[in-house]
Write an enzyme that holds these catalytic residues in place. Structure first.
Site, PDB file in Angstrom:
ATOM      1  CG  ASP A  89      53.545  94.400  21.795  1.00 43.82           C
ATOM      2  OD1 ASP A  89      53.557  94.346  23.045  1.00 43.82           O
ATOM      3  OD2 ASP A  89      53.940  93.470  21.079  1.00 43.82           O
ATOM      4  CG  ASP A 124      54.466  90.455  28.319  1.00 44.95           C
ATOM      5  OD1 ASP A 124      54.676  91.422  27.556  1.00 44.95           O
ATOM      6  OD2 ASP A 124      54.125  89.331  27.900  1.00 44.95           O
ATOM      7  CB  CYS A 274      41.333  83.229  -3.436  1.00 47.39           C
ATOM      8  SG  CYS A 274      40.854  84.636  -2.441  1.00 47.39           S
ATOM      9  CB  CYS A 276      39.945  88.161  -2.108  1.00 40.55           C
ATOM     10  SG  CYS A 276      41.591  88.428  -2.796  1.00 40.55           S
ATOM     11  CB  CYS A 279      42.160  86.036  -6.046  1.00 38.76           C
ATOM     12  SG  CYS A 279      43.513  85.810  -4.870  1.00 38.76           S
TER      13      CYS A 279
END
Lengths: 650, 650
Positions: A89, A124, A274, A276, A279
């Site tokens: 960026d 931008d 969860c 994952c 978790c």
């Protein structure tokens, strides 16, 4: 840069995107890497989550002497120790958050080139949602000015030129159109972070639509700053290919866990909802008691596990053709998103979305609630029913919903009705709406799962379409065999098989296609096992094959010749450039860059006639893209050729 | 056996269930262990998924000489090497699948005792959904006969007596009532596997309702054979505490992956839509290429990760008070489940569910679609509005929806209306339906998130309640300040604060409570920070405190005395047995076993008056249970005492 469609659903797509550092599958998520502070390193990310691409900030690198020197000397890949693709960026977001920044637009593009960024971004001007029209217009003008200058110096680097325009549709449109004209490679949709932070999802969806609709469809679109999985499915369905996430780490610092349905504060959680690896290794209490640094890292890992799982879920849904189901089920998790989804009911959005919707899918259509009836596929079949279905008379018999397939369940009734008067039209009043009995095996009429009773909104929509479809007709509701008394006798005209073939051909190719293809001595070969229609011959020529999976036709070369003769250019045509004729004659498929033009009515997965610039038939095949895509993509297959004319059969 | 409620939402609950081998948190899932073939051992399960309880089959153990001898010698815990709680099944399911089995009802109970099962199961007679009424009745009778004999010999073992009755509501009811009378400890709902296999979710929900409604609420309920997470949330909400799963391994053998939304064939998956440790270590292609045995094990692990995560998600939702949201969002994943959920719209089901619904929740109510308006909380507030809201005149001014809180947004308008005529009623026509302006801060009116435009079904329901509420009234729609011209002038009667206090008290306690509590010189203390009402004094006595979180009252002891005096037994009372009086006077909370009786109108989280058997006021507190629960539970807190009368303040 190479960007190629591999699979698709809704206006979403799975693509292969190639940079100097390898090939990335889209949709994908780029975790944001802060070069000053890598809580999880890109290398770890690759190992844990299969991360293929990351984004870091060239402005931050440039501002810090140490980072700058190392990046200029060894390159950004060495700086953050990652051998995959890296996007950088430019400092725009810093100028939005902190005000003025100390870098010139072309200077930062040069710098990104010098540190070996795979995808650089121009500087931008960030357009905020609270800008006045004049302010937003100024941002767009300045962004475009810088974009035009920047593309000239990009050299080998893939250059991203963000689209601005605040929440003003015409500014988004203008910016998209202008950017599509210049030599830009990559389109971030900019200025959307405040919309997501405030859960202004209706504005977000409008911004995506008003941008994406006017962009060159052959370039990747990046929803800049979007890191929350809740909006991934709808954004992908509207054509976004990339997301980037600093959310994973920002939320982690704030002890917030990301889930597909939203975020939750760790303090509000009693059990981790969860599975994952994080978790599954800790209980909620254990995570709460970790030391601050470790806690942040574990939450950040959880956040990325969940975010990447959602990306995989989306790609899997695209492959299966169930992206709309995923969007609708996700949207009920959040009232603002649910509200925003209603924008897809607007006619002009339906028209746009319908162009990308494939003709058939691998998976049945599942009802999820009142939004289901507003999917592009429903819009399409209703439009086609009105435009293409040819009633055999003004008399309609309406059968109530039954077990599928309707024509099997009602086989006795159908026989009796046709025996008395085969000019009567039979339709079933089903949960998916009207189904002419001839079309009951065609996708999505047979391949749909609706509950016995739908919601009132869908019910009303079904009724209103029913009335539109049977307008000026004589409608008789079937109430058992005594209904036969209400039918005036008439001589026999069609067999049911002929009616089915004809109706499906009209729906699939164009009005009258059925009549044209069956204008001769017809022979029908059925499957011995299922009794279903398989192959159709007319005057000894094999014109059509019916697919058992979706009740649609594969067009045979002899059928193609008939359609080519009877329906004029551009109907059903994909026209290839002269240079490709020999390839097609060799049976090769049509690549997008060789397409000269295409019937605007053709949709992905539609059967099509492949012709040369003078409209000579070359082959028959199946579209992979729609017209807009064929005319803009430089890579990838536009039409998969199935049968080609050789000197022998020409 | 000890079974104690720790938290609750809908008719679901988080309980602590204690066996000889420790304490298990419910809702919970028992993986089925085949003692002949443990693809994942119970020990591994404990480590990987935190498995606290498993189920195995005593009939299979008994039939195999080697297993039998080892189990009799060392116990079932040693046999399967697990130190947590073990439930054993009896062979009933084998008799359903394979026909006759070779064991006597009491013999298998004895055997389970002898191998040291924590929870043994009687040999009941499996009732299939295709049974005739007479057949089902016979199954129920035989099951009850065996249950009655079996409980006599159970000794220390927790004994499970399944409820049968096929799909016949009155048989399910009868079986439940009879079983609740005998000394049984644990209630499996039997005969449901065929319902789940066929996705007959409407039948399943009816069976659960027709069983659970008539069971002793103090015993654990087990949905026997339910292993698919899709139905966990709704089953828990209807009062199921246990599930058991052989699905994890059966599906694994069939290469099917379980997800919260359904199962998917591995072959149909291109990318694993999941973040469990298995799906985070392999790609879809990698799993497909594993050797058969390893593949089965990895899929089985995935299936259990997902299933246990769903259990954790449900428990977390109960703690947060968001179980209805979870149910509704899950239901849109499956059209048959969505259809089944409509059963909760039936009045008698709403009435039953309302009894368990807490008065207030930690989390705002989220709209998910047309089902939301059929939640018990909406049923309750509408009923209370009709029964308890006292209009100050026949004139109603209707304000359109606005930003919340309505009374702040419309503060100028309200002032002007009341200035002209304070007897006018002001209501807001919001997305959640009618909100009298006095109640705009009360749960769930303020604590709800609805989209700007709801679905047609909800819209219609709102309109119909509006008409019912304003029937015989003079309704004026607010269209700006010129509306004031339509209002007849009248002298000032109430301040807005008094109106608010009075209306909330009526809604929360009973009709007229507001007038009673404020019958004297009223002093209102507001928060300096928020300007919201905090404490209310009447004639110098502190009668009420308003909670900022839910806009409801905490009843103070002086307020309790007034309500106790003015509203007769059993209004608002929880009556304790004489033996508990001294505990209460010491400020201790009321345990369920000491409750003599209770106002049937009291709900969990309601404020209540704690009285002795002669209706002398002892204390004021907050209900944890409803009447049915207080009268049946032997463990756990029924009322949390807040302030008690001592000799000093009596």
């Amino acid at each position: 840069m190479k960007f190629e469609i591999k699979d698709r659903d809704a206006a979403g797509r799975i693509c292969k995107f190639t940079t100097k550092h390898g090939t990335v599958t889209t949709p994908n998520l780029m975790p944001v890497i802060n070069p000053n502070k890598m809580i999880i390193t890109p290398k770890e990310m690759k190992k844990l989550f299969g991360t293929e691409i990351v984004i870091t900030n060239s402005y931050i690198i440039k501002k810090d002497e140490k980072l700058r020197e190392k990046a200029l000397k060894d390159g950004v890949h060495s700086l953050i120790d990652f051998d995959g693709s890296i996007m950088t960026d430019s400092g725009t977001f810093q100028s939005y958050v902190y005000g003025d920044i100390e870098v010139e637009p072309l200077e930062i593009v040069e710098f990104q080139k010098n540190i070996g960024s795979d995808i650089g971004t121009i500087l931008d001007v960030f357009g905020t949602p609270d800008q006045t029209y004049t302010e937003a217009e100024k941002s767009v003008k300045e962004t475009l000015k810088r974009a035009k200058k920047s593309v000239k110096i990009k050299e080998e680097m893939i250059l991203a030129t963000p689209i601005q325009g605040s929440i003003y549709p015409d500014l988004r449109k203008k910016c998209s159109e202008e950017v599509s004209k210049i030599n830009s490679d990559f389109y971030p949709i900019g200025g959307v972070v405040p919309l997501m932070e405030n859960q202004w999802y209706s504005d977000l969806i409008n911004v995506i639509l008003n941008t994406k609709k006017y962009l060159d469809p052959s370039k990747p679109v990046h929803l800049f700053g979007a890191g929350h999985p809740l909006i991934f499915p709808i954004a992908v369905a509207l054509g976004c290919d990339f997301f980037d996430s600093s959310a994973y780490i920002k939320y982690a610092y704030d002890n917030r866990l990301i889930f597909s349905w939203g975020t939750e504060k760790l303090d509000d959680i009693t059990e981790l909802p969860c599975c994952c690896p994080v978790c599954s290794s800790f209980t909620a209490d254990e995570i709460k008691k970790l030391q601050e640094k470790e806690k942040t890292k574990e939450i950040a890992k959880h956040n990325l596990y969940v975010s990447f799982a959602e990306i995989k879920r989306i790609r899997n849904a695209i492959s299966q053709g169930s992206l709309w189901e995923l969007i609708e089920t996700r949207s009920v998790e959040n009232p603002y998103l649910l509200q925003a989804l209603k924008l897809l009911r607007i006619e002009e959005n339906k028209i746009w979305l319908e162009k990308f919707e494939t003709i058939t899918k691998n998976k049945a259509m599942f009802y999820t609630g009142s939004q289901t009836f507003h999917r592009p596929i429903v819009y399409r079949i209703h439009k086609k029913l009105i435009e293409r279905f040819i009633p055999s008379s003004k008399d309609f018999i309406v059968f109530p919903e039954s077990v599928k397939p309707f024509s099997t369940f009602y086989s006795d009734e159908i026989k009796q009705v046709y025996k008395k008067n085969s000019k009567v039209n039979i339709i079933v009043d089903s949960s998916i709406g009207i189904v002419p009995i001839e079309l009951d095996e065609m996708y999505p009429f047979a391949q749909s799962v609706f509950p016995e009773f739908v919601d009132d909104e869908t019910e009303n929509a079904i009724t209103s379409f029913f009335n539109c479809f049977t307008k000026n007709s004589n409608v008789i509701c079937w109430i058992g065999f005594k209904t036969l008394d209400d039918i005036k006798p008439n001589e026999k005209v069609f067999s049911f098989d002929i009616r089915r073939i004809s109706a499906v051909a009209d729906m699939q190719f164009c009005k009258g296609a059925g009549y044209t293809l069956l204008d001769g001595k017809v022979e029908i070969v059925k499957s011995k096992k299922t009794g279903k229609i398989r192959n159709i011959y007319c005057d000894g020529k094999h014109v059509l094959s019916m697919r058992a999976s979706d009740g649609m036709f594969t067009l045979k070369l002899d059928g193609a010749k008939i359609l080519h003769k009877c329906f004029k250019d551009p109907h059903l045509r994909v026209k290839v450039k002269n240079v490709a004729i020999d390839f097609i004659k060799d049976g090769k498929s049509v690549f997008a860059k060789f397409v000269k033009d295409c019937d605007p009515e053709l949709r992905p997965m539609d059967e099509c006639l492949i012709v040369d610039e003078k409209d000579n038939l070359l082959a028959v095949g199946r579209c992979i893209m729609n017209r807009e895509e064929m005319l803009s993509f430089n890579y990838g297959m536009a039409v998969k050729t199935r049968e080609n004319l050789t000197s022998d059969n020409n």
